[in-house]
Design an enzyme around this catalytic site. Structure first.
Site, PDB file in Angstrom:
ATOM      1  N   ASP A 130     101.471 -57.054 -16.783  1.00  0.00           N
ATOM      2  CA  ASP A 130     102.548 -56.053 -16.850  1.00  0.00           C
ATOM      3  C   ASP A 130     101.923 -54.710 -17.233  1.00  0.00           C
ATOM      4  O   ASP A 130     101.143 -54.631 -18.192  1.00  0.00           O
ATOM      5  CB  ASP A 130     103.582 -56.489 -17.900  1.00  0.00           C
ATOM      6  CG  ASP A 130     104.788 -55.584 -17.922  1.00  0.00           C
ATOM      7  OD1 ASP A 130     105.875 -56.036 -17.510  1.00  0.00           O
ATOM      8  OD2 ASP A 130     104.642 -54.420 -18.369  1.00  0.00           O
ATOM      9  N   ASN A 138     106.476 -42.842 -15.465  1.00  0.00           N
ATOM     10  CA  ASN A 138     107.529 -42.329 -14.572  1.00  0.00           C
ATOM     11  C   ASN A 138     108.171 -41.072 -15.155  1.00  0.00           C
ATOM     12  O   ASN A 138     108.378 -40.084 -14.440  1.00  0.00           O
ATOM     13  CB  ASN A 138     108.627 -43.390 -14.397  1.00  0.00           C
ATOM     14  CG  ASN A 138     108.352 -44.305 -13.240  1.00  0.00           C
ATOM     15  OD1 ASN A 138     107.698 -43.932 -12.282  1.00  0.00           O
ATOM     16  ND2 ASN A 138     108.864 -45.524 -13.314  1.00  0.00           N
ATOM     17  N   ASP A 147     105.243 -44.738  -8.152  1.00  0.00           N
ATOM     18  CA  ASP A 147     105.040 -45.570  -6.944  1.00  0.00           C
ATOM     19  C   ASP A 147     103.563 -45.572  -6.532  1.00  0.00           C
ATOM     20  O   ASP A 147     102.998 -46.610  -6.172  1.00  0.00           O
ATOM     21  CB  ASP A 147     105.887 -45.033  -5.778  1.00  0.00           C
ATOM     22  CG  ASP A 147     107.347 -45.426  -5.912  1.00  0.00           C
ATOM     23  OD1 ASP A 147     107.678 -46.161  -6.859  1.00  0.00           O
ATOM     24  OD2 ASP A 147     108.160 -44.994  -5.070  1.00  0.00           O
ATOM     25  N   GLU A 174     107.053 -53.641 -12.399  1.00  0.00           N
ATOM     26  CA  GLU A 174     105.655 -53.282 -12.687  1.00  0.00           C
ATOM     27  C   GLU A 174     104.942 -54.515 -13.217  1.00  0.00           C
ATOM     28  O   GLU A 174     104.128 -54.447 -14.117  1.00  0.00           O
ATOM     29  CB  GLU A 174     105.562 -52.095 -13.671  1.00  0.00           C
ATOM     30  CG  GLU A 174     106.757 -51.873 -14.568  1.00  0.00           C
ATOM     31  CD  GLU A 174     106.857 -52.884 -15.711  1.00  0.00           C
ATOM     32  OE1 GLU A 174     107.532 -53.912 -15.481  1.00  0.00           O
ATOM     33  OE2 GLU A 174     106.286 -52.649 -16.784  1.00  0.00           O
TER      34      GLU A 174
HETATM   35  P1  GH3 Z   1     105.969 -52.167 -21.696  1.00  0.00           P
HETATM   36  O1  GH3 Z   1     104.622 -51.698 -22.080  1.00  0.00           O
HETATM   37  O2  GH3 Z   1     106.685 -52.819 -22.828  1.00  0.00           O
HETATM   38  O3  GH3 Z   1     105.936 -53.052 -20.491  1.00  0.00           O
HETATM   39  O4  GH3 Z   1     106.813 -50.866 -21.350  1.00  0.00           O
HETATM   40  P2  GH3 Z   1     107.315 -50.397 -19.936  1.00  0.00           P
HETATM   41  O5  GH3 Z   1     107.775 -48.995 -20.079  1.00  0.00           O
HETATM   42  O6  GH3 Z   1     106.258 -50.657 -18.920  1.00  0.00           O
HETATM   43  O7  GH3 Z   1     108.470 -51.413 -19.659  1.00  0.00           O
HETATM   44  P3  GH3 Z   1     109.980 -51.163 -19.292  1.00  0.00           P
HETATM   45  O8  GH3 Z   1     110.506 -52.506 -18.915  1.00  0.00           O
HETATM   46  O9  GH3 Z   1     110.675 -50.449 -20.415  1.00  0.00           O
HETATM   47  O10 GH3 Z   1     109.953 -50.194 -18.057  1.00  0.00           O
HETATM   48  C1  GH3 Z   1     109.465 -50.591 -16.829  1.00  0.00           C
HETATM   49  C2  GH3 Z   1     109.513 -49.375 -15.959  1.00  0.00           C
HETATM   50  O11 GH3 Z   1     108.998 -49.668 -14.670  1.00  0.00           O
HETATM   51  C3  GH3 Z   1     110.920 -48.849 -15.763  1.00  0.00           C
HETATM   52  C4  GH3 Z   1     111.077 -48.741 -14.284  1.00  0.00           C
HETATM   53  O12 GH3 Z   1     111.653 -47.540 -13.887  1.00  0.00           O
HETATM   54  C5  GH3 Z   1     109.653 -48.824 -13.764  1.00  0.00           C
HETATM   55  N1  GH3 Z   1     109.614 -49.340 -12.411  1.00  0.00           N
HETATM   56  C6  GH3 Z   1     109.985 -50.576 -11.982  1.00  0.00           C
HETATM   57  N2  GH3 Z   1     109.831 -50.661 -10.652  1.00  0.00           N
HETATM   58  C7  GH3 Z   1     109.365 -49.468 -10.211  1.00  0.00           C
HETATM   59  C8  GH3 Z   1     109.024 -48.942  -8.941  1.00  0.00           C
HETATM   60  O13 GH3 Z   1     109.107 -49.610  -7.889  1.00  0.00           O
HETATM   61  N3  GH3 Z   1     108.582 -47.656  -8.895  1.00  0.00           N
HETATM   62  C9  GH3 Z   1     108.466 -46.898 -10.007  1.00  0.00           C
HETATM   63  N4  GH3 Z   1     108.016 -45.661  -9.881  1.00  0.00           N
HETATM   64  N5  GH3 Z   1     108.787 -47.359 -11.218  1.00  0.00           N
HETATM   65  C10 GH3 Z   1     109.230 -48.624 -11.338  1.00  0.00           C
HETATM   66 MG    MG Z   2     105.609 -52.645 -18.509  1.00  0.00          MG
HETATM   67 MG    MG Z   3     107.906 -55.257 -17.181  1.00  0.00          MG
END
Ligand code: GH3
Ligand code: MG
Ligand code: MG
Length: 262
Positions: A130, A138, A147, A174
């Site tokens: 992860d 982002n 992305d 992610e």
């Molecule tokens: P942690 O270290 O605890 O994993 O924190 P995190 O911020 O990575 O985890 P969180 O679950 O809070 O956020 C995941 C983020 O991933 C939020 C979401 O917008 C982003 N994300 C998920 N899918 C995509 C995608 O396809 N493209 C982009 N740009 N961002 C994405």
């Molecule tokens: Mg994460």
């Molecule tokens: Mg995650």
């Protein structure tokens, strides 16, 4: 999906055309066959054998003209259906952003790999990865940069995972999963550590912006794995949460008690 619907309309259109063509072949032929059978009334000007020959010649000409058209159209329709099916299959099993297997594709491929390789029980390891604090990436650089970062990480994982013994997928926003088979636990762990270091050492650069991405990894391995892949992945997922809790950018190995071969 739009292409698949368009293909269905096209198929329907050509089915109607083919039916009309087939009717064009059958109706006149039947008509001439009737003229031949009941000759007298219908063909005062042409005798029985003449009307028969004429009918057969007409049928032959129609067959020569229409049969190749029908065959060509049927071939095209079949090709289109095959393409539409392949496209749907791709959409169902692959992630469009990174080109990696999606969750469904990963589960299917992982199950297939274990089934084909484990009997009577071979070493297998699961990595749940992860990206760390990805929401901040982002928020700071924008979703498009995010992305690009996902594609960048996917490419590094793809490079590392080449080979028949590895299944790789993007199983969440992610989150990435890897299943390694026929590999001793120590080697699988070294592979995971190498991956983590490699990703941290290769920052994402996109449209003038640059950011370092780090990865937390939950790891589990079994010396003789048999059965479904889901317990191994669930165990690695549990270890991933511990890696996050302990500060991120690290690998956490599942506790031995969680490693259960079915
Ligand atoms: P942690 O270290 O605890 O994993 O924190 P995190 O911020 O990575 O985890 P969180 O679950 O809070 O956020 C995941 C983020 O991933 C939020 C979401 O917008 C982003 N994300 C998920 N899918 C995509 C995608 O396809 N493209 C982009 N740009 N961002 C994405
Ligand atoms: Mg994460
Ligand atoms: Mg995650």
């Amino acid at each position: 999906m739009v292409a698949a619907i368009r293909t269905r309309c096209e198929v329907a259109r050509w089915t109607v055309i083919q039916t009309l063509l087939a009717l064009g072949l059958v109706v006149p032929t039947t008509g001439w066959a009737l003229v031949w059978l009941y000759g007298g009334d219908f063909s005062r000007s042409v005798s029985g054998p003449v009307s028969l020959r004429f009918g057969l010649a007409l049928a032959a000409i129609e067959a020569l003209v229409f049969a190749p058209i029908i065959a060509l159209r049927s071939g095209k329709t079949l090709r289109e259906l095959t393409l539409a099916r392949d496209q749907l299959d791709r959409l169902a099993h692959f992630d469009s952003l990174t080109g990696l297997l999606n969750r469904r594709g990963f589960d299917k491929a992982a199950a297939g790999t274990l089934e084909s390789r484990t009997a009577p029980g071979r070493p297998a390891a699961a990595l749940m990865c992860d990206l760390d604090s990805f929401k901040e990436i982002n928020d700071r650089f924008g979703h498009e940069f995010g992305d690009a970062a996902l594609r960048h990480v996917a490419n590094i994982l793809r490079e590392a995972a080449g080979g028949d013994n590895t299944v790789l997928g993007r199983v969440g926003g992610e989150e990435f999963a890897l299943l390694l088979t026929d590999i001793p636990k120590a080697d699988a762990l070294a592979f995971a550590e190498n991956l983590r270091l490699n990703i941290a050492a290769r920052p994402v650069e996109w449209r003038g912006a640059k950011a370092t991405i780090t990865l937390s990894v939950g790891f589990d391995a079994a010396a003789f794995w048999q059965g479904e892949v889901s317990p191994l992945l669930a165990s690695a997922d549990g270890a991933l949460y511990v890696a996050k809790r302990k500060g991120r950018n690290r690998i956490e190995v599942a506790q031995e008690c969680l490693v259960q071969a079915a």
